[in-house]
Design a protein around this motif. Structure first.
Motif, PDB file in Angstrom:
ATOM      1  N   CYS A 101       0.891  -1.193   0.084  1.00 45.53           N
ATOM      2  CA  CYS A 101       0.099   0.126   0.040  1.00 45.53           C
ATOM      3  C   CYS A 101       0.867   1.101   0.032  1.00 45.53           C
ATOM      4  O   CYS A 101       0.647   2.243  -0.968  1.00 45.53           O
ATOM      5  CB  CYS A 101      -1.091  -0.002   1.142  1.00 45.53           C
ATOM      6  N   ILE A 102       1.795   1.098   0.564  1.00 38.66           N
ATOM      7  CA  ILE A 102       2.759   2.258   0.934  1.00 38.66           C
ATOM      8  C   ILE A 102       3.519   2.603  -0.666  1.00 38.66           C
ATOM      9  O   ILE A 102       3.533   3.826  -0.931  1.00 38.66           O
ATOM     10  CB  ILE A 102       3.747   2.340   2.075  1.00 38.66           C
ATOM     11  N   GLU A 103       3.678   1.472  -1.374  1.00 43.04           N
ATOM     12  CA  GLU A 103       4.450   1.721  -2.567  1.00 43.04           C
ATOM     13  C   GLU A 103       3.528   2.242  -3.458  1.00 43.04           C
ATOM     14  O   GLU A 103       3.515   3.015  -4.266  1.00 43.04           O
ATOM     15  CB  GLU A 103       4.841   0.365  -3.249  1.00 43.04           C
ATOM     16  N   ARG A 104       1.906   1.785  -3.478  1.00 38.85           N
ATOM     17  CA  ARG A 104       1.126   2.661  -4.073  1.00 38.85           C
ATOM     18  C   ARG A 104       0.836   4.140  -3.783  1.00 38.85           C
ATOM     19  O   ARG A 104       0.617   4.745  -4.756  1.00 38.85           O
ATOM     20  CB  ARG A 104      -0.357   1.745  -4.222  1.00 38.85           C
ATOM     21  N   ILE A 105       0.950   4.258  -2.513  1.00 38.71           N
ATOM     22  CA  ILE A 105       0.998   5.682  -2.110  1.00 38.71           C
ATOM     23  C   ILE A 105       1.990   6.447  -2.811  1.00 38.71           C
ATOM     24  O   ILE A 105       1.556   7.640  -3.403  1.00 38.71           O
ATOM     25  CB  ILE A 105       0.950   5.698  -0.741  1.00 38.71           C
ATOM     26  N   LYS A 106       3.007   6.040  -2.909  1.00 39.36           N
ATOM     27  CA  LYS A 106       4.371   6.810  -3.532  1.00 39.36           C
ATOM     28  C   LYS A 106       3.891   7.038  -5.050  1.00 39.36           C
ATOM     29  O   LYS A 106       4.332   8.004  -5.469  1.00 39.36           O
ATOM     30  CB  LYS A 106       5.487   5.861  -3.391  1.00 39.36           C
ATOM     31  N   LYS A 107       3.571   5.947  -5.457  1.00 39.91           N
ATOM     32  CA  LYS A 107       3.167   6.079  -6.953  1.00 39.91           C
ATOM     33  C   LYS A 107       2.233   6.941  -7.553  1.00 39.91           C
ATOM     34  O   LYS A 107       2.139   7.980  -8.131  1.00 39.91           O
ATOM     35  CB  LYS A 107       2.849   4.757  -7.891  1.00 39.91           C
ATOM     36  N   LEU A 108       1.063   7.089  -6.469  1.00 41.64           N
ATOM     37  CA  LEU A 108      -0.008   8.140  -6.937  1.00 41.64           C
ATOM     38  C   LEU A 108       0.405   9.603  -6.419  1.00 41.64           C
ATOM     39  O   LEU A 108       0.266  10.343  -7.152  1.00 41.64           O
ATOM     40  CB  LEU A 108      -1.192   7.616  -5.984  1.00 41.64           C
ATOM     41  N   ALA A 109       1.455   9.733  -5.514  1.00 41.79           N
ATOM     42  CA  ALA A 109       1.884  10.761  -4.862  1.00 41.79           C
ATOM     43  C   ALA A 109       2.763  11.508  -5.929  1.00 41.79           C
ATOM     44  O   ALA A 109       2.806  12.418  -6.368  1.00 41.79           O
ATOM     45  CB  ALA A 109       2.588  10.668  -3.594  1.00 41.79           C
ATOM     46  N   GLY A 110       3.252  10.376  -6.609  1.00 42.32           N
ATOM     47  CA  GLY A 110       4.473  10.820  -7.779  1.00 42.32           C
ATOM     48  C   GLY A 110       3.368  11.298  -8.833  1.00 42.32           C
ATOM     49  O   GLY A 110       4.021  12.366  -9.473  1.00 42.32           O
ATOM     50  N   ARG A 111       2.549  10.651  -9.385  1.00 45.76           N
ATOM     51  CA  ARG A 111       1.750  11.287 -10.334  1.00 45.76           C
ATOM     52  C   ARG A 111       1.055  12.578 -10.062  1.00 45.76           C
ATOM     53  O   ARG A 111       1.127  13.383 -10.761  1.00 45.76           O
ATOM     54  CB  ARG A 111       0.470  10.277 -10.638  1.00 45.76           C
ATOM     55  N   GLU A 112       0.521  12.793  -8.770  1.00 43.45           N
ATOM     56  CA  GLU A 112       0.133  14.048  -8.390  1.00 43.45           C
ATOM     57  C   GLU A 112       1.135  15.190  -8.205  1.00 43.45           C
ATOM     58  O   GLU A 112       0.961  16.447  -8.746  1.00 43.45           O
ATOM     59  CB  GLU A 112      -0.287  14.174  -7.001  1.00 43.45           C
TER      60      GLU A 112
END
Length: 88
Positions: free
Chosen positions: A66-77
């Protein structure tokens, strides 16, 4: 607590609420993690780690995932802000 460009909302009782998430926030001043008492998504919260990243749901079977997905979404933002800076 950071007051960043990306807001990550986490239920204080959810499995994603780990020291690794705190470390991620400490390393990224542009990201603010908001620990809420309840995010009103108890069914998902009981099933697996999840968080909202600027209103988008990040979820995975494990807290680490989940933290990895948070990192990916945050990077996109954050890419939105990078594009603005490149035009100046």
């Amino acid at each position: 607590m950071n007051l960043g460009l990306v807001i990550v909302e986490v239920c204080s009782r959810n499995a994603v609420n780990t020291p690794a998430l705190e470390q991620f926030e400490a390393e990224h001043p542009e990201i603010a993690v908001m620990y809420e008492e309840c995010l009103n998504n108890c069914e998902l919260c009981a099933l697996r780690p999840f968080a909202y990243v600027n209103g988008k749901t990040a979820t995975a079977p494990t807290a680490e995932g989940c933290i990895e997905r948070i990192k990916k979404l945050a990077g996109r933002e954050l890419r939105i802000y990078e594009d603005i800076d490149s035009d100046i």
